[in-house]
Design a protein around this motif. Structure first.
Motif, mmCIF file in Angstrom:
data_model
loop_
_atom_site.group_PDB
_atom_site.id
_atom_site.type_symbol
_atom_site.label_atom_id
_atom_site.label_comp_id
_atom_site.label_asym_id
_atom_site.label_seq_id
_atom_site.Cartn_x
_atom_site.Cartn_y
_atom_site.Cartn_z
ATOM 1 N N LEU A 1 31.530 46.071 34.324
ATOM 2 C CA LEU A 1 31.461 46.317 35.758
ATOM 3 C C LEU A 1 32.044 47.668 36.160
ATOM 4 N N LEU A 2 33.169 48.025 35.548
ATOM 5 C CA LEU A 2 33.970 49.145 36.041
ATOM 6 C C LEU A 2 34.120 50.275 35.026
ATOM 7 N N GLY A 3 34.627 51.411 35.508
ATOM 8 C CA GLY A 3 34.967 52.506 34.623
ATOM 9 C C GLY A 3 33.816 53.436 34.321
ATOM 10 N N PRO A 4 33.992 54.301 33.324
ATOM 11 C CA PRO A 4 32.983 55.330 33.023
ATOM 12 C C PRO A 4 31.650 54.766 32.565
ATOM 13 N N ARG A 5 31.614 53.529 32.074
ATOM 14 C CA ARG A 5 30.350 52.890 31.703
ATOM 15 C C ARG A 5 29.953 51.812 32.702
ATOM 16 N N GLY A 6 30.633 51.788 33.835
ATOM 17 C CA GLY A 6 30.418 50.723 34.791
ATOM 18 C C GLY A 6 29.238 50.947 35.717
ATOM 19 N N ALA A 7 29.051 49.980 36.609
ATOM 20 C CA ALA A 7 27.886 49.976 37.496
ATOM 21 C C ALA A 7 27.814 51.210 38.371
ATOM 22 N N ALA A 8 28.932 51.595 38.955
ATOM 23 C CA ALA A 8 28.921 52.740 39.874
ATOM 24 C C ALA A 8 28.725 54.055 39.130
ATOM 25 N N ALA A 9 29.472 54.239 38.040
ATOM 26 C CA ALA A 9 29.433 55.520 37.335
ATOM 27 C C ALA A 9 28.085 55.785 36.672
ATOM 28 N N VAL A 10 27.507 54.780 36.051
ATOM 29 C CA VAL A 10 26.281 54.980 35.279
ATOM 30 C C VAL A 10 25.036 54.899 36.152
ATOM 31 N N LEU B 1 34.332 55.757 45.229
ATOM 32 C CA LEU B 1 34.577 54.729 46.242
ATOM 33 C C LEU B 1 34.014 53.382 45.801
ATOM 34 N N LEU B 2 32.786 53.386 45.289
ATOM 35 C CA LEU B 2 32.152 52.136 44.868
ATOM 36 C C LEU B 2 32.886 51.493 43.700
ATOM 37 N N ASP B 3 33.420 52.307 42.803
ATOM 38 C CA ASP B 3 34.171 51.743 41.679
ATOM 39 C C ASP B 3 35.441 51.057 42.177
ATOM 40 N N ARG B 4 36.096 51.662 43.170
ATOM 41 C CA ARG B 4 37.284 51.020 43.761
ATOM 42 C C ARG B 4 36.898 49.733 44.478
ATOM 43 N N ALA B 5 35.770 49.774 45.171
ATOM 44 C CA ALA B 5 35.327 48.592 45.905
ATOM 45 C C ALA B 5 34.985 47.442 44.949
ATOM 46 N N LEU B 6 34.313 47.770 43.857
ATOM 47 C CA LEU B 6 33.983 46.744 42.868
ATOM 48 C C LEU B 6 35.246 46.207 42.196
ATOM 49 N N THR B 7 36.235 47.071 42.012
ATOM 50 C CA THR B 7 37.507 46.614 41.451
ATOM 51 C C THR B 7 38.142 45.577 42.365
ATOM 52 N N ARG B 8 38.117 45.876 43.670
ATOM 53 C CA ARG B 8 38.674 44.919 44.635
ATOM 54 C C ARG B 8 37.904 43.601 44.594
ATOM 55 N N PHE B 9 36.595 43.689 44.541
ATOM 56 C CA PHE B 9 35.759 42.485 44.491
ATOM 57 C C PHE B 9 36.075 41.665 43.247
ATOM 58 N N ALA B 10 36.175 42.344 42.097
ATOM 59 C CA ALA B 10 36.466 41.640 40.846
ATOM 60 C C ALA B 10 37.837 40.977 40.893
ATOM 61 N N ASP B 11 38.817 41.671 41.490
ATOM 62 C CA ASP B 11 40.168 41.107 41.590
ATOM 63 C C ASP B 11 40.168 39.822 42.425
ATOM 64 N N VAL B 12 39.525 39.883 43.581
ATOM 65 C CA VAL B 12 39.536 38.727 44.477
ATOM 66 C C VAL B 12 38.701 37.579 43.907
ATOM 67 N N LEU B 13 37.572 37.911 43.290
ATOM 68 C CA LEU B 13 36.730 36.862 42.703
ATOM 69 C C LEU B 13 37.461 36.168 41.561
#
Length: 397
Positions: free
Chosen positions: A214-223, A237-249
């Protein structure tokens, strides 16, 4: 010739020119024309013996065209539903159904081609419409969901799908978040009490070629974010947002799937499919070949012809031609790929299992003409291929 020469034609679309069904028909017609022209007229007491037969199997790799392939080749029925497009406009989206199996193609509801005017919306595009397609399928009795992802317009981690299925994504003041990946920065909690229980009870398959987390240099936002119009700042911004989503989920469900291979597929939709619904991830083309009954329909093939618009490095990552070649290898039939353009050296495509690779640009060097005249050029290419195989049969080879 005691029995017909059996050619199986299993291509993907030539995007911007021909659908997969049109490609299959053009290749089959051209091949037959060339093959028969190379043979002496068959004679015998029973009359002419059919020299060639073709089986057309339009396929796809899990992206655009997957529903069409299921409708044309697998006996599925079309179901059209009015749903929310990636930026909120209503769109007509088609899914496919066969008994209790529903095939939902994300591109139909939440794809790049559904963006109004083609204008990218990397921060606000969402997947709510895809979730609405799933819900409609569950309402109609589906107990198995095949989610074909590819060509998605946004990067929301599948949050829109969750919302459409009854979950609530809330900010710190208890307000429902708007759709889109950027809004997930304000996510405080997820309320799953209203989540449709049928969604969690269903069997899910995630038809996705990518294994990105999901995250990082190979993640959804970056790639994949830049392909959806995201700038470098948008990607961060999207990588931070996905991080928040993953944390809460993860805090809500007790299961963290952010590093699961495929969690980054389709703007992070893999996170919800794999982590919450327990989906099994499979390459899209494998799923489609199973749906269309490949093993049964390709039995006894003397030759398999596949194809796609651009045969390049991405093709080797699991696109339709490579999937078809892998399936054909089990029966030993040689595989030829016909494409709009070929951007692989011979040693690469031979190593991938192809006996031959030809392109429209072999006949016409101008790519614009190839797009405009794809049908006639593809017919010529297939006719030449058929003539060569007809000549070999006539010569006893």
């Amino acid at each position: 010739m005691s029995s017909p020469f059996h050619v199986v034609v299993a291509p993907d679309k030539f995007k911007g020119s021909l659908s997969a069904a049109e490609v299959a028909r053009t290749i089959a017609d051209g091949f037959r024309e060339g093959f028969l022209a190379a043979l002496p007229a068959p004679t015998g007491p029973g009359g002419p013996v059919p020299a060639v037969e073709s089986t057309e199997i339009p396929v796809a790799d899990g992206g655009e065209g997957t529903v069409e392939a299921a409708l044309r080749s697998a006996g599925f029925e079309a179901v059209t539903t009015r749903v929310t497009g990636p930026t909120g406009d209503l769109v007509e989206a088609t899914s496919a159904r066969n008994g209790d199996v529903a095939l939902v193609e994300m591109a139909q509801a939440s794809g790049l081609d559904r963006l109004p005017g083609g204008t990218p919306a990397p921060l606000t595009a969402g997947t709510r419409g895809t979730g609405q397609l799933v819900r409609a399928a569950l309402d109609a009795g589906a107990r198995e969901v095949v989610l074909a992802v590819g060509g998605s317009a946004g990067t929301d981690g599948g949050a829109g799908i969750l919302a459409a299925l009854g979950a609530r994504l809330l900010d710190a003041r208890g307000r429902d978040l708007p759709d889109g990946g950027a809004a997930l920065l304000d996510l405080d909690r997820i309320d799953l009490s209203g989540l449709d229980p049928r969604a969690r009870a269903a069997r899910w398959t995630l038809a996705a070629d990518v294994d990105n987390p999901l995250l990082g240099p190979r993640g959804a936002a970056a790639v994949f974010g830049p392909q959806k119009g995201a700038s470098p700042d948008d990607v961060a911004l999207l990588d931070r947002a996905l991080t928040r989503f993953a944390d809460v989920l993860a805090a809500t469900t007790g299961h963290d799937a952010r590093d699961t291979p495929g969690a980054g597929a389709a703007g992070g939709t893999g996170l919800v499919a794999l982590g919450l619904f327990g989906a099994v991830r499979r390459p899209g083309v494998e799923v489609v070949l199973d749906l269309v009954g490949w093993e049964r329909r390709a039995t006894g093939a003397d030759l398999v012809v596949t194809g796609e618009g651009s045969f390049d490095e991405q093709s080797l990552g699991g696109k339709t031609p490579v999937g078809v070649a892998a399936a054909a290898a089990r029966s030993g039939a040689p595989v030829v790929v016909l494409s709009g353009r070929r951007q692989l050296p011979e040693e690469r495509w031979r190593a991938a299992g192809f006996a031959d690779a030809r392109a429209l640009t072999d006949l016409e060097p101008d790519p614009r003409v190839c797009v405009r005249e794809a049908g006639p050029l593809l017919h010529r290419l297939a006719r030449d291929l058929g003539a060569e195989h007809g000549a070999r049969v006539a010569g006893g080879r």
